[in-house]
Design a protein around this motif. Structure first.
Motif, short mmCIF file in Angstrom:
data_model
loop_
_atom_site.label_atom_id
_atom_site.label_comp_id
_atom_site.label_asym_id
_atom_site.label_seq_id
_atom_site.Cartn_x
_atom_site.Cartn_y
_atom_site.Cartn_z
N THR A 1 0.83 -1.21 0.00
CA THR A 1 0.00 0.00 0.00
C THR A 1 0.86 1.25 0.00
OG1 THR A 1 -1.81 -1.12 1.15
CG2 THR A 1 -1.77 1.29 1.26
N LEU A 2 1.91 1.24 0.81
CA LEU A 2 2.84 2.37 0.81
C LEU A 2 3.52 2.53 -0.54
CD1 LEU A 2 4.48 1.99 4.34
CD2 LEU A 2 2.90 3.78 3.59
N VAL A 3 3.88 1.40 -1.17
CA VAL A 3 4.51 1.47 -2.50
C VAL A 3 3.56 2.13 -3.50
CG1 VAL A 3 5.33 0.10 -4.46
CG2 VAL A 3 6.05 -0.48 -2.13
N GLY A 4 2.29 1.68 -3.51
CA GLY A 4 1.33 2.25 -4.45
C GLY A 4 1.07 3.72 -4.18
N GLY A 5 0.88 4.06 -2.87
CA GLY A 5 0.62 5.45 -2.53
C GLY A 5 1.78 6.36 -2.85
N LEU A 6 3.00 5.93 -2.53
CA LEU A 6 4.17 6.74 -2.83
C LEU A 6 4.39 6.88 -4.33
CD1 LEU A 6 6.62 5.44 -0.08
CD2 LEU A 6 5.49 7.67 -0.17
N THR A 7 4.03 5.85 -5.09
CA THR A 7 4.15 5.93 -6.56
C THR A 7 3.31 7.08 -7.10
OG1 THR A 7 4.58 3.57 -6.79
CG2 THR A 7 3.75 4.72 -8.73
N VAL A 8 2.08 7.16 -6.62
CA VAL A 8 1.20 8.22 -7.11
C VAL A 8 1.71 9.59 -6.67
CG1 VAL A 8 -1.15 9.09 -7.08
CG2 VAL A 8 -0.75 6.64 -7.16
N ILE A 9 2.20 9.69 -5.43
CA ILE A 9 2.72 10.97 -4.95
C ILE A 9 3.94 11.38 -5.77
CG2 ILE A 9 3.84 12.10 -3.00
CD1 ILE A 9 2.04 10.51 -1.15
N VAL A 10 4.82 10.43 -6.07
CA VAL A 10 6.02 10.74 -6.86
C VAL A 10 5.62 11.20 -8.27
CG1 VAL A 10 8.05 9.72 -7.96
CG2 VAL A 10 7.57 9.25 -5.56
N VAL A 11 4.66 10.53 -8.87
CA VAL A 11 4.22 10.94 -10.21
C VAL A 11 3.63 12.35 -10.16
CG1 VAL A 11 2.62 10.45 -12.09
CG2 VAL A 11 3.84 8.58 -10.98
N ASN A 12 2.81 12.62 -9.15
CA ASN A 12 2.27 13.97 -9.00
C ASN A 12 3.38 15.00 -8.86
OD1 ASN A 12 -0.51 13.68 -9.20
ND2 ASN A 12 -0.76 13.13 -7.06
N SER A 13 4.32 14.72 -7.98
CA SER A 13 5.42 15.67 -7.74
C SER A 13 6.27 15.86 -8.98
CB SER A 13 6.28 15.17 -6.57
OG SER A 13 5.50 14.99 -5.40
N SER A 14 6.57 14.77 -9.68
CA SER A 14 7.37 14.87 -10.90
C SER A 14 6.64 15.68 -11.97
CB SER A 14 7.70 13.48 -11.43
OG SER A 14 8.42 12.72 -10.48
N SER A 15 5.35 15.48 -12.06
CA SER A 15 4.57 16.24 -13.05
C SER A 15 4.58 17.72 -12.72
CB SER A 15 3.13 15.71 -13.09
OG SER A 15 3.10 14.35 -13.45
N ILE A 16 4.48 18.05 -11.44
CA ILE A 16 4.52 19.46 -11.03
C ILE A 16 5.88 20.07 -11.35
CG2 ILE A 16 4.41 21.00 -9.05
CD1 ILE A 16 2.39 19.06 -7.81
N VAL A 17 6.95 19.34 -11.06
CA VAL A 17 8.30 19.83 -11.37
C VAL A 17 8.47 20.02 -12.87
CG1 VAL A 17 10.75 19.25 -11.31
CG2 VAL A 17 9.32 18.85 -9.29
N HIS A 18 7.98 19.06 -13.64
CA HIS A 18 8.07 19.16 -15.10
C HIS A 18 7.31 20.39 -15.60
CE1 HIS A 18 7.08 18.21 -19.33
NE2 HIS A 18 8.23 17.54 -19.32
N ALA A 19 6.16 20.66 -15.00
CA ALA A 19 5.39 21.84 -15.41
C ALA A 19 6.12 23.13 -15.07
CB ALA A 19 4.02 21.81 -14.74
N LEU A 20 6.82 23.15 -13.94
CA LEU A 20 7.54 24.35 -13.54
C LEU A 20 8.79 24.58 -14.39
CD1 LEU A 20 7.25 24.06 -9.65
CD2 LEU A 20 5.95 25.58 -11.16
N ARG A 21 9.41 23.50 -14.82
CA ARG A 21 10.67 23.63 -15.55
C ARG A 21 10.46 23.83 -17.05
NH1 ARG A 21 14.79 18.96 -13.91
NH2 ARG A 21 16.02 20.21 -15.40
N HIS A 22 9.31 23.45 -17.57
CA HIS A 22 9.06 23.54 -19.01
C HIS A 22 7.80 24.39 -19.23
CE1 HIS A 22 11.40 19.82 -18.46
NE2 HIS A 22 11.93 20.10 -19.65
N ARG A 23 8.00 25.52 -19.86
CA ARG A 23 6.87 26.43 -20.07
C ARG A 23 5.84 25.85 -21.03
NH1 ARG A 23 7.37 31.60 -18.56
NH2 ARG A 23 5.96 32.24 -20.24
N ASP A 24 6.26 24.97 -21.92
CA ASP A 24 5.33 24.40 -22.89
C ASP A 24 4.79 23.05 -22.44
OD1 ASP A 24 7.71 23.10 -23.06
OD2 ASP A 24 7.72 22.93 -25.26
N SER A 25 4.97 22.69 -21.18
CA SER A 25 4.50 21.40 -20.70
C SER A 25 2.97 21.37 -20.64
CB SER A 25 5.07 21.11 -19.30
OG SER A 25 4.47 19.95 -18.74
#
Length: 648
Positions: free
Chosen positions: A328-352
């Motif tokens: 359960t922790l693996v699944g939950g952390l996976t989703v949190i990591v994907v969310n965080s990575s997507s946010i970082v990608h959006a901040l670093r790339h203006r055309d994301s």
């Protein structure tokens, strides 16, 4: 807790291939921030309302004792210990599965005739009685237990059930230690306050959960249909798969029975399996949404999820608890990591494409973190917000879809304007081209008419002149004035024939003349010329008395015969010529045969061919006829086969 932990339905955004412009991204960010504030303000007000209600309520004294078996009907007399609510007995009685009795007592003021009683939840199934009178009982108090962990309960207590002075509320809880078995908060106060608090609890724990699952079902169907219509948009397909997995996983929030499984352990193994698969689908969707592929990462995620699924279904009994918690922790952390990575990608790339969804994904990441802390009991609660946070993400997805739709409309409008301009330009260019082509065709038609006129003059009038000149050269002293006048009249008649055929169109209404009538004067003139030059001319004519042809066709045929006979007169040095004009079915056969010196047929078709032979070939082409040339010394044959249109 019977695995009610729900990880965020993050990334529920519409897959698209275009970027959202800056203003729309800022609007999405502002909207997401507003909903973030409203989301937590709602739960702050809910907690504040609960605190106010409890401030005016009588003080509750809570005690608990373990039962002796699953089928206990009354609590033990000994062993009661004080507890505070909410309570999870796993810390007090580790590894205990069974029945725990909770006894709540309070002093009811005499001036309060009635009170409201709210039990926020009990985990997992139970029975409630007040002052020895049963007031609530779940369907199954033994495994498979009724899954009542997310069901608030409210009662209006009034005499004689409620009495002034000491009152006792007895709660029998059947639960499994692995799922945070125990009793939630119990509130006592005025009926109006408790009713309002119960309504808020029901909205959070049941109504919003049901609405979220209904929306997930609709979204799943919608994006599955989009993917079926546009298979190349793989993000649509992965989003539909995510939605289906989330729908099945989120059903845990409202399920009241572990069916179709025989125990809650199997139910939890399946629920964790869905969470792991959801994490894999979420990773792939986020990559496809950003138009990226990471085969190694995707393969590793799939292998980890597969290992987790196998491990969950192999583990049993006490081992399942630890294994389920890990995965359960693996699944939950996976989703949190994907969310965080997507946010970082959006901040670093203006055309994301993630840029417009970053605020909504931040809400999802925060609720996911909260729910994992609840699952690990770092936060003492059993309220999970991830299902409800999906509304915020759906709003972000709707904004993204709306932005894409507006962009598509603008592109269509621009395309229409450009298309109209291009069509107008093409029409103008086509008009100019057609005008130029018309002018060229008109010029070609004039040139063709001139060429035909020259050919007719050469073959007709020219031939007559050649014959007359030959007669004058051979016997000038023998020609009388009447003979010379006849020669001039023949030239006049031939010129008149040219004028008539040239000036009369195919559609003129003055009627066509029979070909035989037109052939008679030509036959007479040609025969005289040939006889005057010592050439015996014999004619064979049949089947043309009623044959009517267009004037132009008649002129072409007459000129063909005239040119062929003129060639005999000028070049053959023959003594005899045979002419045949015969109709055979749907064909007209013309033949000229002489006994002159002949010519080489191959050379006649080349550059050395004279004007006469070229004229013969040109007239055959215009008539669509078949020309045959056969020549050797003593026998030259020119034949023409002309197809005739069937009679109407």
């Amino acid at each position: 807790m019977p695995y009610q932990e729900h990880l965020p339905q993050a990334g529920r955004q519409l897959a698209h291939r275009g970027r959202v412009p800056g203003p729309k991204a800022r609007l999405a960010a502002l909207t997401g921030a507003c909903f973030f504030v409203l989301f937590f303000l709602f739960f702050f007000l809910l907690a504040a309302g609960t605190a106010r209600a409890q401030a005016t309520a009588p003080e509750l004294h809570v005690e608990a004792v373990r039962g002796t078996g699953w089928n206990d009907t009354a609590p033990p007399a000994e062993g009661w210990v004080p507890v505070s609510l909410p309570d999870s007995w796993a810390t007090r009685w580790p590894d205990f599965d069974g029945v725990v009795w909770y006894r709540l007592t309070w002093e009811q003021p005499a001036q309060m005739a009635e009170s409201g009683l709210l039990l926020h939840y009990l985990n997992m199934a139970g029975e409630v009685s007040l002052n020895g009178v049963p007031i609530s009982r779940d369907d199954s108090l033994v495994e498979p237990l009724t899954r009542a962990w997310n069901t608030p309960r409210y009662w209006l207590l009034a005499p004689p059930l409620l009495k002034p002075g000491r009152n006792t509320l007895l709660v029998r809880v059947s639960g499994l230690f692995a799922y945070q078995a125990g009793l939630g908060p119990v509130s006592l106060g005025t009926p109006a306050a408790m009713q309002a608090e119960f309504d808020r609890e029901r909205i959070v724990r049941r109504d919003l959960q049901v609405l979220g699952l209904a929306v997930s079902a609709a979204v799943s169907a919608f994006f599955a249909a989009l993917w079926l219509l546009r298979r190349r948009e793989t993000a649509y397909g992965w989003f539909a798969a995510m939605s289906v997995l989330w729908l099945l996983f989120g059903y845990n929030q409202i399920a009241t029975s572990p069916w179709p499984f025989a125990s809650n352990h199997s139910w939890q193994a399946m629920n964790t399996t869905l969470l792991l698969l959801f994490g894999v689908a979420y990773i792939v969707f986020a990559l496809r949404f950003c138009q990226r592929r990471m085969p190694r990462l995707e393969a590793v995620a799939l292998l980890v999820a597969a290992a987790g699924v196998v491990d969950l279904w192999i583990a049993s009994g006490p081992d399942l608890t630890a294994h389920r918690a890990i995965w359960t922790l693996v699944g939950g952390l996976t989703v949190i990591v994907v969310n965080s990575s997507s946010i970082v990608h959006a901040l670093r790339h203006r055309d994301s494409p993630m840029r417009s969804l970053a605020p909504f994904m931040a809400v999802s990441a925060l609720t996911a973190g909260h729910d994992l802390l609840v699952f690990t009991q770092v936060i003492d609660s059993n309220t999970y917000y991830t299902t409800m946070s999906s509304y915020v993400l759906l709003l972000g997805m709707a904004l993204t879809q709306a932005a894409r739709f507006v962009q598509s409309l603008k592109r269509i409008e621009n395309f229409n304007n450009e298309l109209i301009e291009e069509v107008n330009a093409a029409k103008a260019e086509l008009a100019a081209t057609l005008a130029q082509q018309h002018a060229l065709e008109l010029t070609h038609a004039r040139i063709g008419e001139r060429v035909n006129l020259v050919s007719d003059l050469h073959d007709g009038l020219g031939g007559m002149l050649v014959g007359s000149i030959a007669t004058l050269e051979r016997r000038p002293e023998e020609l009388t004035a009447p003979q010379l006048l006849a020669m001039l009249k023949s030239l006049r008649d031939d010129l008149r024939l040219i004028i008539d055929a040239t000036g009369r169109g195919e559609g003129d209404g003055d009627g066509a003349r029979a070909f035989g009538e037109l052939l008679v004067p030509l036959r007479h003139r040609i025969s005289q010329l040939l006889d005057a030059n010592g050439i015996d001319c014999r004619w064979q004519v049949s089947g043309i008395d009623t044959l009517e042809l267009p004037p132009s066709h008649s002129l072409e045929l007459l000129r063909f015969l005239q040119e062929a006979l003129t060639n005999v007169l000028k070049h053959s040095a023959s003594q005899r010529v045979d002419v045949a004009v015969q109709r055979a079915g749907h064909e007209l056969h013309l033949s000229v045969r002489d006994d002159g010196r002949g010519f080489v047929v191959d050379e006649a078709g080349g550059k050395a061919a004279g004007t006469g032979l070229r004229s013969l070939r040109a007239r055959a082409r215009r008539l669509g006829a078949e020309l045959q040339l056969d020549s050797r010394p003593g026998d030259t044959h020119v034949a023409l086969r002309v197809p005739l249109a069937p009679a109407a």
